[in-house]
Design a protein around this motif. Sequence first.
Motif, PDB file in Angstrom:
ATOM      1  N   MET A 156     -10.199   0.491   4.534  1.00 26.95           N
ATOM      2  CA  MET A 156      -8.823   0.074   4.779  1.00 26.95           C
ATOM      3  C   MET A 156      -7.767   0.942   4.105  1.00 26.95           C
ATOM      4  O   MET A 156      -6.586   0.615   4.150  1.00 26.95           O
ATOM      5  N   ALA A 157      -8.137   2.050   3.503  1.00 27.90           N
ATOM      6  CA  ALA A 157      -7.138   2.927   2.877  1.00 27.90           C
ATOM      7  C   ALA A 157      -6.191   3.457   3.945  1.00 27.90           C
ATOM      8  O   ALA A 157      -6.614   3.965   4.976  1.00 27.90           O
ATOM      9  N   GLY A 158      -4.911   3.311   3.714  1.00 26.85           N
ATOM     10  CA  GLY A 158      -3.906   3.849   4.614  1.00 26.85           C
ATOM     11  C   GLY A 158      -3.602   3.001   5.832  1.00 26.85           C
ATOM     12  O   GLY A 158      -2.785   3.385   6.662  1.00 26.85           O
ATOM     13  N   ALA A 217       4.889   6.200   8.853  1.00 25.48           N
ATOM     14  CA  ALA A 217       6.285   5.965   8.472  1.00 25.48           C
ATOM     15  C   ALA A 217       6.925   7.275   8.002  1.00 25.48           C
ATOM     16  O   ALA A 217       6.241   8.187   7.561  1.00 25.48           O
ATOM     17  N   CYS A 218       8.237   7.348   8.101  1.00 26.18           N
ATOM     18  CA  CYS A 218       8.975   8.552   7.688  1.00 26.18           C
ATOM     19  C   CYS A 218       9.510   8.397   6.270  1.00 26.18           C
ATOM     20  O   CYS A 218       9.963   7.322   5.885  1.00 26.18           O
ATOM     21  N   ALA A 248       4.202  10.155   6.927  1.00 28.09           N
ATOM     22  CA  ALA A 248       3.067   9.937   6.036  1.00 28.09           C
ATOM     23  C   ALA A 248       1.774   9.778   6.827  1.00 28.09           C
ATOM     24  O   ALA A 248       1.769   9.244   7.935  1.00 28.09           O
ATOM     25  N   MET A 249       0.695  10.259   6.224  1.00 29.96           N
ATOM     26  CA  MET A 249      -0.639  10.090   6.794  1.00 29.96           C
ATOM     27  C   MET A 249      -1.392   9.070   5.945  1.00 29.96           C
ATOM     28  O   MET A 249      -0.992   8.778   4.817  1.00 29.96           O
ATOM     29  N   GLY A 250      -2.479   8.544   6.484  1.00 31.97           N
ATOM     30  CA  GLY A 250      -3.281   7.554   5.765  1.00 31.97           C
ATOM     31  C   GLY A 250      -3.755   8.084   4.427  1.00 31.97           C
ATOM     32  O   GLY A 250      -4.129   9.240   4.294  1.00 31.97           O
ATOM     33  N   PHE A 285       9.851   9.664  -3.448  1.00 31.11           N
ATOM     34  CA  PHE A 285       9.739   9.367  -2.028  1.00 31.11           C
ATOM     35  C   PHE A 285      10.646   8.205  -1.654  1.00 31.11           C
ATOM     36  O   PHE A 285      10.610   7.144  -2.282  1.00 31.11           O
ATOM     37  N   VAL A 286      11.442   8.433  -0.612  1.00 30.10           N
ATOM     38  CA  VAL A 286      12.365   7.419  -0.105  1.00 30.10           C
ATOM     39  C   VAL A 286      11.920   7.058   1.304  1.00 30.10           C
ATOM     40  O   VAL A 286      11.809   7.938   2.165  1.00 30.10           O
TER      41      VAL A 286
END
Length: 147
Positions: free
Chosen positions: A33-35, A87-88, A102-104, A114-115
Amino acid sequence: MDTKGSKTNVEHEPQAERKHPPEWERDLNPNYMAGQNIGERSGEFEQGIPTAYDVKDAHRLLHERFADDELQRIPILPEGQRLEQGACYVDLRSERPEEFTAMGGMAADPGHWFVPKAEVPYSLWNRLIGVENPERIAERREIGRDR
């Protein structure tokens, strides 16, 4: 409405299915379940996360371009917080902050601010990534399509 026998969303998600026998699960899928972006939001969002106003160095860096009330609307993920897959985000500590997806398995590493785009008003987001006049960018896109 009869809900007897209905399953929760997590049970319907293919990501949540266990695909290996229990005795092999840890070896074949050590980061189960990571990511994945299913289920409830993480506790950090419930407790509130620091903003550019709260992070002293970020406040110093941005205070000339943003008012204090604007800095309070720019969340900065705490170290170790997982980024949502797909998500960005923008890293305010990079030399030229640019939007990225973003990647998993990605997390807020030390030395980064990070925003999440989803948590910032568009007018502030555009200024964070250096877009001062979004209408001009839209015009350029339209001109490029006509060619």
